[in-house]
Motif scaffolding. Structure first.
Motif, mmCIF file in Angstrom:
data_model
loop_
_atom_site.group_PDB
_atom_site.id
_atom_site.type_symbol
_atom_site.label_atom_id
_atom_site.label_comp_id
_atom_site.label_asym_id
_atom_site.label_seq_id
_atom_site.Cartn_x
_atom_site.Cartn_y
_atom_site.Cartn_z
ATOM 1 N N ASP A 261 -1.281 -4.100 11.486
ATOM 2 C CA ASP A 261 -1.028 -4.693 10.172
ATOM 3 C C ASP A 261 0.424 -5.105 10.071
ATOM 4 N N LEU A 262 0.701 -5.930 9.071
ATOM 5 C CA LEU A 262 2.087 -6.335 8.810
ATOM 6 C C LEU A 262 2.225 -6.716 7.349
ATOM 7 N N SER A 263 3.436 -6.541 6.829
ATOM 8 C CA SER A 263 3.768 -6.991 5.478
ATOM 9 C C SER A 263 4.335 -8.392 5.537
ATOM 10 N N HIS A 264 4.176 -9.140 4.435
ATOM 11 C CA HIS A 264 4.777 -10.476 4.400
ATOM 12 C C HIS A 264 5.429 -10.727 3.043
ATOM 13 N N LEU A 265 6.656 -11.267 3.116
ATOM 14 C CA LEU A 265 7.456 -11.562 1.927
ATOM 15 C C LEU A 265 7.788 -13.046 1.942
ATOM 16 N N PRO A 266 7.396 -13.796 0.917
ATOM 17 C CA PRO A 266 7.685 -15.231 0.895
ATOM 18 C C PRO A 266 9.105 -15.526 0.433
ATOM 19 N N CYS A 267 9.668 -16.606 0.959
ATOM 20 C CA CYS A 267 10.961 -17.118 0.466
ATOM 21 C C CYS A 267 11.021 -18.615 0.723
ATOM 22 N N ARG A 268 10.483 -19.381 -0.192
ATOM 23 C CA ARG A 268 10.429 -20.850 -0.089
ATOM 24 C C ARG A 268 9.759 -21.281 1.219
ATOM 25 N N ARG A 269 10.497 -21.891 2.156
ATOM 26 C CA ARG A 269 9.871 -22.372 3.386
ATOM 27 C C ARG A 269 9.875 -21.306 4.491
ATOM 28 N N ASN A 270 10.241 -20.109 4.149
ATOM 29 C CA ASN A 270 10.256 -19.014 5.129
ATOM 30 C C ASN A 270 9.314 -17.906 4.689
ATOM 31 N N THR A 271 8.800 -17.190 5.667
ATOM 32 C CA THR A 271 8.047 -15.964 5.412
ATOM 33 C C THR A 271 8.669 -14.863 6.257
ATOM 34 N N PRO B 268 2.669 -7.744 0.082
ATOM 35 C CA PRO B 268 1.268 -7.765 0.510
ATOM 36 C C PRO B 268 1.133 -7.492 2.002
ATOM 37 N N VAL B 269 -0.042 -7.033 2.402
ATOM 38 C CA VAL B 269 -0.296 -6.626 3.787
ATOM 39 C C VAL B 269 -1.380 -7.507 4.401
ATOM 40 N N LEU B 270 -1.149 -7.932 5.640
ATOM 41 C CA LEU B 270 -2.149 -8.622 6.437
ATOM 42 C C LEU B 270 -2.683 -7.656 7.483
ATOM 43 N N LEU B 271 -4.003 -7.662 7.691
ATOM 44 C CA LEU B 271 -4.643 -6.794 8.659
ATOM 45 C C LEU B 271 -5.121 -7.585 9.866
ATOM 46 N N ARG B 272 -5.158 -6.922 11.010
ATOM 47 C CA ARG B 272 -5.695 -7.564 12.210
ATOM 48 C C ARG B 272 -7.113 -8.067 11.915
ATOM 49 N N GLY B 273 -7.360 -9.318 12.261
ATOM 50 C CA GLY B 273 -8.660 -9.918 12.002
ATOM 51 C C GLY B 273 -8.810 -10.462 10.604
ATOM 52 N N GLY B 274 -7.773 -10.328 9.783
ATOM 53 C CA GLY B 274 -7.894 -10.726 8.383
ATOM 54 C C GLY B 274 -7.391 -12.108 8.056
#
Length: 389
Positions: free
Chosen positions: A182-192, A234-240
């Motif tokens: 799994d991994l977390s993701h934080l948005p910032c305009r054109r970057n994640t 938010p969290v992304l999961l493998r296969g998600g």
């Protein structure tokens, strides 16, 4: 205030690689998120892959200046420039440097780092290795047992669904999820910003000392907001996230082409939810139209709801003032907007207002003091008493 993190000269550097200002640690760009490195518990050693001009260095150390930081870049000129710049302007900020290929450095330092920050793209796009699962295996092997990687992935703006393929952010996340669950993701305009393994609130701690004596009031509050964003990311999961089905755009030209292909859908989404006959330009220039479109998009759960925060902040980074009202609108409608979608409010709306305030390239906004006061209260309300000054 301890002046180690600040320059006494009027220093501003603004390039595609880095934005650095002598009077502030955080400048409203994605490398600010690398401050997570200094907020993770038990971090003693850290590595930055891809140095630019050192724009991420003070951010990485803001939470804990005692971290042993190693900078790695394959451009000897950038390594030399960064060393000279910090020796002259920030002599109290300590790090070591190495001119090396990122992959080679990782393979030569197994189990070495508690945190690795990856910032590997250039004016022309992504190096091929960043999309190679083997590279991320090398990153994991260079981490300590409980280590984490923090990644800057540039590409499509957050209002254009950057995790929907084909996109570079989707491709980077997919490669990382082949290595981590799994991994977390934080948005910032054109970057994640991606963090693996995913963060939990317990993984992040307050700064190691009284950061209010080491950082300016504004930087201290910004560091608190970064911690809050990390804790609620938010969290992304493998296969998600699904398969791409086609190659991701990785050159700047191809990424821009994909952005332009998606743009008409954003325009339609925004104008269709503003007042009848409103065009996109009006929806960006009139508060009441922005408000109407944003509320309806939030109620629908649409990523397009981030159009105003992202565009207002992007304009501010260019010194444009056409959405100068954005921060005042956010403060006026703070509690209503937060009630509509608390995650969107913290991750996008509030964060981009702070980015506008922190950029050294824009105006001094009349709403800045009010924004910081309300941010301080927000951090206190979230239980971050150490950050709510």
């Amino acid at each position: 205030m301890d002046r180690s993190f600040y320059s006494r000269s009027s220093l501003i550097i603004n390039t595609i690689e880095s934005t650095i200002s002598g009077d502030r640690v955080f400048t409203g760009n994605q490398p600010d998120d690398f401050a997570l490195a200094g907020l993770l518990r038990n971090t003693k050693t850290a590595c930055l892959l891809g140095v630019g001009y050192g724009g991420a260095v003070r951010a990485m150390l803001a939470g804990d200046p005692s971290i042993e930081l190693t900078l790695v870049d394959n451009d000897a000129a950038l390594i030399e420039f960064t060393g000279n710049l910090f020796a002259r302007s920030f002599p109290g900020v300590a790090f070591t440097s190495e001119t090396a290929d990122a992959g080679s450095h990782l393979r030569e330092h197994p189990g070495c780092y508690d945190v690795i920050c990856v910032d590997l793209y250039s004016a022309v796009g992504y190096p091929r290795m960043v999309l190679d699962v083997g590279f991320w295996h090398d990153v994991r092997e260079a981490l300590t047992e409980n280590g984490r990687v923090v990644v800057n992935a540039w590409g499509l703006p957050e209002q254009l669904s950057p995790l929907a393929p084909p996109s570079p952010q989707h491709a980077v996340a997919q490669a990382m999820l082949a290595v981590w669950q799994d991994l977390s993701h934080l948005p910032c305009r054109r970057n994640t910003t991606f963090v693996a393994p995913a963060l939990t609130p317990a993984d992040l701690r307050p700064p190691v000392d009284d950061a209010s004596t080491r950082l300016s009031y504004e930087d201290h509050l910004t560091l608190g907001l970064i911690r809050l964003r990390g804790a609620s990311a938010p969290v992304l999961l493998r296969g998600g996230i699904g398969d791409a089905g086609q190659p991701a755009p990785t050159s700047r030209r191809a990424i821009d082409a994909e952005m332009h292909a998606r743009w008409p859908g954003l325009v339609e989404a925004v104008t269709g939810r503003a007042e009848a006959s409103a065009d996109f330009r009006a929806a960006l220039s009139e508060r009441k139209l922005t408000d109407a479109a944003t509320e309806r998009l939030l109620l629908e759960g649409s990523p397009a709801a981030s159009f105003a925060p992202c565009i207002a902040s992007a304009k501010a980074q260019l010194g444009e003032l056409s959405m100068a009202w954005y921060g005042e609108w956010l403060c006026d409608e703070w509690f209503r907007l937060k009630a509509l979608d608390p995650d969107w409010f913290r991750m996008s709306a509030l964060w981009q207002a702070v980015c506008m305030a922190r950029t050294p390239l824009g105006a001094v906004w009349p709403w800045e003091a009010r924004l910081y006061d309300m941010l301080s209260a927000e951090l206190l309300d979230a239980g971050f008493a150490d950050a709510g000054v």
